[in-house]
Write a protein that holds these residues in place. Sequence first.
Motif, PDB file in Angstrom:
ATOM      1  N   GLY A  56       0.974  -1.275   0.117  1.00 48.38           N
ATOM      2  CA  GLY A  56      -0.175   0.100   0.032  1.00 48.38           C
ATOM      3  C   GLY A  56       0.947   1.321  -0.219  1.00 48.38           C
ATOM      4  O   GLY A  56       2.055   0.948  -0.114  1.00 48.38           O
ATOM      5  N   ASP A  57       0.132   2.403   0.356  1.00 46.76           N
ATOM      6  CA  ASP A  57       1.055   3.735   0.240  1.00 46.76           C
ATOM      7  C   ASP A  57       1.529   3.704   1.351  1.00 46.76           C
ATOM      8  O   ASP A  57       1.270   3.746   2.851  1.00 46.76           O
ATOM      9  CB  ASP A  57      -0.255   4.662   0.272  1.00 46.76           C
ATOM     10  N   TYR A 106      -4.134   3.995   7.902  1.00 42.16           N
ATOM     11  CA  TYR A 106      -4.676   2.676   7.660  1.00 42.16           C
ATOM     12  C   TYR A 106      -5.637   2.285   8.902  1.00 42.16           C
ATOM     13  O   TYR A 106      -5.186   2.966  10.303  1.00 42.16           O
ATOM     14  CB  TYR A 106      -3.774   1.528   7.483  1.00 42.16           C
ATOM     15  N   GLU A 156      -7.312   1.208   3.682  1.00 44.74           N
ATOM     16  CA  GLU A 156      -6.506   2.331   3.335  1.00 44.74           C
ATOM     17  C   GLU A 156      -7.258   3.292   3.167  1.00 44.74           C
ATOM     18  O   GLU A 156      -8.374   3.450   2.546  1.00 44.74           O
ATOM     19  CB  GLU A 156      -5.770   1.746   1.839  1.00 44.74           C
ATOM     20  N   GLY A 188       0.433   6.459   3.726  1.00 45.16           N
ATOM     21  CA  GLY A 188      -1.016   6.368   3.931  1.00 45.16           C
ATOM     22  C   GLY A 188      -1.323   6.227   5.489  1.00 45.16           C
ATOM     23  O   GLY A 188      -0.557   5.836   6.220  1.00 45.16           O
ATOM     24  N   ALA A 247       1.373   3.773   7.788  1.00 45.47           N
ATOM     25  CA  ALA A 247       2.145   2.699   7.365  1.00 45.47           C
ATOM     26  C   ALA A 247       3.125   2.381   8.249  1.00 45.47           C
ATOM     27  O   ALA A 247       3.271   0.910   8.149  1.00 45.47           O
ATOM     28  CB  ALA A 247       2.233   2.953   5.779  1.00 45.47           C
TER      29      ALA A 247
END
Length: 75
Positions: free
Chosen positions: A13-14, A19, A59, A17, A38
Amino acid sequence: PNPAYDKVLFKGGDPNGVYHIRLVDKLGRILEQKSVSASELELEMSKYDNGTYLIEVVEENTDRRRIFNIIKSIE
């Protein structure tokens, strides 16, 4: 199902980001819910009894959702 002993780590994922993680037992009870960056994408499982759990990871920016079936046990 994915085996777990003391900790569950998530990658992908990012990297910048945010979550949302939710831990649910087999009866549908939410045991833990938190929002993390993250770099903190992990869930401490040692405080929970052996058994089957669902972990939902969402996310925030994309609303992309992943659900993991975890079997918590001692080695």
